[in-house]
Scaffold this active site. Structure first.
Site, PDB file in Angstrom:
ATOM      1  N   PHE A 150     -26.712 -19.329 -19.937  1.00 34.23           N
ATOM      2  CA  PHE A 150     -25.935 -18.836 -21.087  1.00 34.23           C
ATOM      3  C   PHE A 150     -24.482 -19.334 -21.032  1.00 34.23           C
ATOM      4  CE2 PHE A 150     -23.206 -14.960 -22.062  1.00 34.23           C
ATOM      5  CZ  PHE A 150     -23.077 -15.215 -23.420  1.00 34.23           C
ATOM      6  N   ASN A 188     -33.352 -27.530  -7.951  1.00 34.55           N
ATOM      7  CA  ASN A 188     -33.156 -26.178  -7.454  1.00 34.55           C
ATOM      8  C   ASN A 188     -32.227 -26.280  -6.248  1.00 34.55           C
ATOM      9  OD1 ASN A 188     -33.389 -23.671  -6.207  1.00 34.55           O
ATOM     10  ND2 ASN A 188     -35.479 -23.393  -6.967  1.00 34.55           N
ATOM     11  N   TYR A 192     -27.135  -6.940  -5.709  1.00 33.44           N
ATOM     12  CA  TYR A 192     -26.433  -8.028  -6.403  1.00 33.44           C
ATOM     13  C   TYR A 192     -24.926  -7.963  -6.131  1.00 33.44           C
ATOM     14  CZ  TYR A 192     -24.507 -10.216 -10.753  1.00 33.44           C
ATOM     15  OH  TYR A 192     -23.817 -10.948 -11.686  1.00 33.44           O
ATOM     16  N   VAL A 231     -30.903   4.013 -21.852  1.00 33.49           N
ATOM     17  CA  VAL A 231     -31.204   4.378 -20.468  1.00 33.49           C
ATOM     18  C   VAL A 231     -30.313   5.554 -20.045  1.00 33.49           C
ATOM     19  CG1 VAL A 231     -31.090   3.576 -18.079  1.00 33.49           C
ATOM     20  CG2 VAL A 231     -31.978   2.053 -19.862  1.00 33.49           C
TER      21      VAL A 231
HETATM   22  P1  NAD Z   1     -27.850 -17.264 -16.727  1.00 34.67           P
HETATM   23  O1  NAD Z   1     -29.001 -16.649 -16.011  1.00 34.67           O
HETATM   24  O2  NAD Z   1     -27.994 -17.521 -18.182  1.00 34.67           O
HETATM   25  O3  NAD Z   1     -27.442 -18.638 -16.021  1.00 34.67           O
HETATM   26  C1  NAD Z   1     -27.649 -18.910 -14.656  1.00 34.67           C
HETATM   27  C2  NAD Z   1     -28.294 -20.291 -14.568  1.00 34.67           C
HETATM   28  O4  NAD Z   1     -28.405 -20.641 -13.182  1.00 34.67           O
HETATM   29  C3  NAD Z   1     -29.724 -20.333 -15.153  1.00 34.67           C
HETATM   30  O5  NAD Z   1     -29.851 -21.341 -16.114  1.00 34.67           O
HETATM   31  C4  NAD Z   1     -30.617 -20.580 -13.949  1.00 34.67           C
HETATM   32  O6  NAD Z   1     -31.745 -21.375 -14.247  1.00 34.67           O
HETATM   33  C5  NAD Z   1     -29.655 -21.299 -13.006  1.00 34.67           C
HETATM   34  N1  NAD Z   1     -30.068 -21.162 -11.604  1.00 34.67           N
HETATM   35  C6  NAD Z   1     -30.310 -20.011 -10.932  1.00 34.67           C
HETATM   36  N2  NAD Z   1     -30.701 -20.287  -9.676  1.00 34.67           N
HETATM   37  C7  NAD Z   1     -30.711 -21.647  -9.554  1.00 34.67           C
HETATM   38  C8  NAD Z   1     -31.050 -22.528  -8.498  1.00 34.67           C
HETATM   39  N3  NAD Z   1     -31.454 -22.057  -7.312  1.00 34.67           N
HETATM   40  N4  NAD Z   1     -30.931 -23.852  -8.716  1.00 34.67           N
HETATM   41  C9  NAD Z   1     -30.532 -24.323  -9.919  1.00 34.67           C
HETATM   42  N5  NAD Z   1     -30.210 -23.534 -10.960  1.00 34.67           N
HETATM   43  C10 NAD Z   1     -30.302 -22.213 -10.776  1.00 34.67           C
HETATM   44  O7  NAD Z   1     -26.583 -16.316 -16.460  1.00 34.67           O
HETATM   45  P2  NAD Z   1     -25.093 -16.380 -17.068  1.00 34.67           P
HETATM   46  O8  NAD Z   1     -24.877 -15.152 -17.866  1.00 34.67           O
HETATM   47  O9  NAD Z   1     -24.804 -17.704 -17.652  1.00 34.67           O
HETATM   48  O10 NAD Z   1     -24.246 -16.168 -15.730  1.00 34.67           O
HETATM   49  C11 NAD Z   1     -23.657 -17.225 -14.994  1.00 34.67           C
HETATM   50  C12 NAD Z   1     -22.892 -16.645 -13.805  1.00 34.67           C
HETATM   51  O11 NAD Z   1     -21.936 -15.667 -14.243  1.00 34.67           O
HETATM   52  C13 NAD Z   1     -23.769 -15.938 -12.762  1.00 34.67           C
HETATM   53  O12 NAD Z   1     -23.288 -16.245 -11.480  1.00 34.67           O
HETATM   54  C14 NAD Z   1     -23.572 -14.467 -13.045  1.00 34.67           C
HETATM   55  O13 NAD Z   1     -23.749 -13.675 -11.888  1.00 34.67           O
HETATM   56  C15 NAD Z   1     -22.132 -14.444 -13.546  1.00 34.67           C
HETATM   57  N6  NAD Z   1     -21.896 -13.293 -14.438  1.00 34.67           N
HETATM   58  C16 NAD Z   1     -22.175 -13.361 -15.780  1.00 34.67           C
HETATM   59  C17 NAD Z   1     -21.920 -12.250 -16.579  1.00 34.67           C
HETATM   60  C18 NAD Z   1     -22.106 -12.258 -18.067  1.00 34.67           C
HETATM   61  O14 NAD Z   1     -21.541 -11.399 -18.721  1.00 34.67           O
HETATM   62  N7  NAD Z   1     -22.848 -13.187 -18.661  1.00 34.67           N
HETATM   63  C19 NAD Z   1     -21.426 -11.068 -16.015  1.00 34.67           C
HETATM   64  C20 NAD Z   1     -21.196 -11.025 -14.646  1.00 34.67           C
HETATM   65  C21 NAD Z   1     -21.421 -12.147 -13.871  1.00 34.67           C
HETATM   66  N1  UDP Z   2     -29.261  -0.519 -21.112  1.00 33.03           N
HETATM   67  C1  UDP Z   2     -29.878   0.349 -22.027  1.00 33.03           C
HETATM   68  N2  UDP Z   2     -30.970  -0.098 -22.712  1.00 33.03           N
HETATM   69  C2  UDP Z   2     -31.495  -1.344 -22.569  1.00 33.03           C
HETATM   70  C3  UDP Z   2     -30.858  -2.240 -21.641  1.00 33.03           C
HETATM   71  C4  UDP Z   2     -29.743  -1.780 -20.938  1.00 33.03           C
HETATM   72  O1  UDP Z   2     -29.453   1.507 -22.201  1.00 33.03           O
HETATM   73  O2  UDP Z   2     -32.480  -1.667 -23.252  1.00 33.03           O
HETATM   74  C5  UDP Z   2     -28.020  -0.076 -20.391  1.00 33.03           C
HETATM   75  C6  UDP Z   2     -28.017  -0.241 -18.876  1.00 33.03           C
HETATM   76  O3  UDP Z   2     -28.608   0.871 -18.248  1.00 33.03           O
HETATM   77  C7  UDP Z   2     -26.518  -0.343 -18.607  1.00 33.03           C
HETATM   78  C8  UDP Z   2     -25.973  -1.066 -19.838  1.00 33.03           C
HETATM   79  O4  UDP Z   2     -26.963  -0.918 -20.845  1.00 33.03           O
HETATM   80  O5  UDP Z   2     -25.953   0.952 -18.569  1.00 33.03           O
HETATM   81  C9  UDP Z   2     -25.660  -2.556 -19.645  1.00 33.03           C
HETATM   82  O6  UDP Z   2     -26.767  -3.207 -19.105  1.00 33.03           O
HETATM   83  P1  UDP Z   2     -26.862  -4.780 -18.838  1.00 33.03           P
HETATM   84  O7  UDP Z   2     -28.275  -5.078 -18.502  1.00 33.03           O
HETATM   85  O8  UDP Z   2     -26.287  -5.542 -19.962  1.00 33.03           O
HETATM   86  O9  UDP Z   2     -26.010  -5.082 -17.531  1.00 33.03           O
HETATM   87  P2  UDP Z   2     -24.784  -4.410 -16.737  1.00 33.03           P
HETATM   88  O10 UDP Z   2     -23.636  -4.261 -17.678  1.00 33.03           O
HETATM   89  O11 UDP Z   2     -25.264  -3.086 -16.208  1.00 33.03           O
HETATM   90  O12 UDP Z   2     -24.526  -5.383 -15.651  1.00 33.03           O
END
Ligand code: NAD
Ligand code: UDP
Length: 387
Positions: A25, A74, A183, A251
Site C-alpha cells: 500500500f 522474498n 508485532y 469490535v
Molecule cells: P503492506 O502489507 O501493504 O505492504 C508491505 C509489503 O511488504 C507487501 O507488499 C508485502 O508483500 C511486502 N513484504 C512483506 N514481507 C516481505 C518479504 N519477506 N520479502 C519481500 N516483500 C515482503 O503494508 P503497508 O501499509 O504498506 O505498510 C508498510 C510498512 O509500514 C510496514 O512496515 C508497516 O508495519 C508500516 N506501518 C504501516 C501503517 C499504515 O497505516 N499503513 C501503520 C503502521 C505501520
Molecule cells: N476494528 C473494528 N472492526 C473491523 C476491523 C477493525 O472495530 O471490522 C477495530 C479494531 O479492533 C481496532 C481499530 O478498528 O480497534 C483499528 O484496527 P486496524 O485493523 O485498522 O489496526 P490498528 O489501528 O489497531 O493497528
C-alpha cells in the site's frame, strides 16, 4: 524536469532507492510519487507487484520506465538483497506483516517478519555505509498512560497522559499471552537495533512511525482481490461491509480511538525525509494527523454516510453491529486505546503538517473503493445464486 532543491535551498542529486515492500500500500503510493515528480530511480523489491503494475507495464511505455525496476524476491532467503542495497544510495524498508488479525493468530510469522527478516537489511546498510529509512509503527507506544487511570479521572483529559512523543513516551504493552503485542514488540526491538547501529557504528538512519495511514489500494477486499476468510485493516473491513450492504462490525463496542491521515499527505512527509537527509538522519518521526481523531464507532458512522453519498445507495437502518474481539480476532487480541501523535519533531525538522480532513479523505478513498469494487462485488454476490 526543473532542478529540485532541498529545504535548505541546496540542489538534490538524483538518487537510486532500494525500496523493499514496494508492491504494498505505502510502497505503491511512494513509487507513484517518485516516478511522477522526481528524477530518482527505484529498485523495487517485493513478492507481489499488482499494486504497481500500472507503473511497470507496458514495459518502456512511460516517461519513467527507465527509472523503475521490479525484483520479485522474498528478503527472507534471497542472495540478491545485498547487491541491490549496495547499488543504491538509500534503502527504504517497508516489508512487514502488519495486519492486526495476524498478530495473535500468526505470532511467529509476525515476529520473524518484523524483526528477524529485517536484520540483514540493517546489517547490509550498516556494513556498506548506506542510509536506511525504516518503517516502524505508532503501535510501539502501545497503550496510553491515561488508560491505566480510573475511568472518571480528570487526568485522562490532560495531554501528558495520552499524547505520544517520540523522545519521551514509554512503550506500554500487555502481557505475553496477549499475542497482539508480538508485532509492536518486534518493531520496538528493530528500532532499538537500528538506533544502536547509529550510535555505535554511525549508520545513517531515519525511523518512521505511521499513525493509521489510509487511502486507495490499502489491503484487499475479502473474496474479491484477497482471501474470503482474510481480515484486513479497518478501512478495508468497513469498505467490504459497505460494498456487501451488510452492517459494519464494531469490535468490543468500537470505543478505541484512532487518528487517520490521508496517504497522500503522509507520502509528502516521506519525500521530505528522502530529500533532506541532514534534517532527517538520526530521527524517529511520528507521521499522523492529530486533528482527525475519532472512535472506531464514529469512523463506521462517517464511512456509512460518505459511502451513501458517493454510491448513491441508501444506508442500512442498522448500519453497525457489535462483535467481541474474541469472536472477531480470536484469543490473545488486545487493543491500543488512543493514538494522538505529537507533531513537534517532524514540524521542526521538516516543516511538515498534515492537510486533509477525515471527511475529505474518506470521500476520495470510498469513491475509489466504489469505482474499483462495486461491479465485481455485484457479480460475486450474484454467482452463488446462479449456480
Ligand atoms: P503492506 O502489507 O501493504 O505492504 C508491505 C509489503 O511488504 C507487501 O507488499 C508485502 O508483500 C511486502 N513484504 C512483506 N514481507 C516481505 C518479504 N519477506 N520479502 C519481500 N516483500 C515482503 O503494508 P503497508 O501499509 O504498506 O505498510 C508498510 C510498512 O509500514 C510496514 O512496515 C508497516 O508495519 C508500516 N506501518 C504501516 C501503517 C499504515 O497505516 N499503513 C501503520 C503502521 C505501520
Ligand atoms: N476494528 C473494528 N472492526 C473491523 C476491523 C477493525 O472495530 O471490522 C477495530 C479494531 O479492533 C481496532 C481499530 O478498528 O480497534 C483499528 O484496527 P486496524 O485493523 O485498522 O489496526 P490498528 O489501528 O489497531 O493497528
Amino acid at each position: 524536469m526543473a532542478a529540485r532543491v532541498d529545504l535548505d535551498g541546496k540542489p538534490i542529486k538524483p538518487l537510486t532507492i532500494c525500496m523493499i515492500g514496494a508492491g504494498g500500500f505505502i510502497g505503491s503510493h511512494l513509487c507513484e510519487k517518485l516516478m511522477a515528480e522526481t528524477p530518482h530511480k527505484v529498485l523495487g523489491l517485493d513478492v507481489y507487484s499488482d499494486k504497481i503494475k500500472h507503473l511497470l507495464e507496458p514495459a518502456g511505455a512511460h516517461p519513467w520506465s527507465d527509472r523503475i525496476q521490479f525484483h520479485r524476491l522474498n528478503i527472507k532467503n534471497d542472495s540478491r538483497l545485498e547487491g541491490l542495497i549496495k547499488m543504491s544510495d538509500l534503502t527504504i524498508n517497508l516489508a512487514a506483516i502488519c495486519t492486526p488479525a495476524d498478530y495473535n493468530t500468526r505470532p511467529l510469522d509476525t515476529i520473524y517478519s518484523n524483526f528477524i527478516d529485517a536484520l540483514p537489511v540493517v546489517k547490509y546498510c550498516s556494513e556498506n555505509n548506506k542510509r536506511l529509512i525504516h518503517f516502524s509503527t505508532c503501535e510501539v507506544y502501545g497503550k496510553t498512560i491515561g488508560s491505566f487511570l480510573p475511568k472518571d479521572s480528570p487526568l485522562r483529559k490532560e495531554p501528558e497522559y495520552f499524547v505520544l512523543k517520540e523522545d519521551e513516551s514509554p512503550c506500554i504493552f500487555g502481557p505475553i499471552e496477549k499475542q497482539r503485542w508480538s508485532y509492536a514488540c518486534a518493531k520496538q526491538l528493530i528500532e532499538r537495533l537500528i538506533y544502536a547501529e547509529g550510535a555505535e557504528n554511525g549508520m545513517e538512519f531515519t525511523i518512521v512511525r505511521p499513525f493509521n495511514w489510509i487511502g486507495p489500494r490499502m489491503d484487499f477486499i475479502p473474496g474479491i482481490d484477497g482471501p474470503s476468510e482474510g481480515v484486513p485493516r479497518v478501512l478495508a473491513c468497513f469498505s467490504n461491509n459497505l460494498l456487501r450492504h451488510e452492517p459494519l462490525k464494531l469490535v468490543d463496542g468500537g470505543v478505541s480511538q484512532r487518528t487517520f491521515v490521508y496517504i497522500k499527505d503522509a507520502i509528502e512527509a516521506v519525500m521530505l525525509m528522502i530529500e533532506n537527509p541532514a534534517r532527517a538522519n538520526g530521527h524517529i518521526f511520528n507521521v499522523g494527523n492529530p486533528n482527525n481523531e475519532v472512535t472506531v464507532r464514529q469512523l463506521a458512522e462517517m464511512m456509512t454516510d460518505v459511502y451513501s453519498k458517493v454510491s448513491g445507495e441508501p444506508s442500512l437502518e442498522e448500519p453497525t453491529v457489535d462483535v467481541s474481539s474474541q469472536e472477531f480476532y480470536g484469543a490473545g487480541y488486545d487493543d491500543s486505546d488512543k493514538r494522538i501523535p505529537d507533531m513537534t519533531i517532524i514540524h521542526k525538522q521538516l516543516g511538515w503538517d498534515p492537510k486533509t480532513s477525515l471527511w475529505d479523505l474518506l470521500e476520495s478513498t470510498l469513491t475509489y473503493q466504489h469505482r474499483t469494487y462495486a461491479e465485481a462485488m455485484k457479480q460475486a454476490i450474484a454467482k452463488p445464486a446462479a449456480n
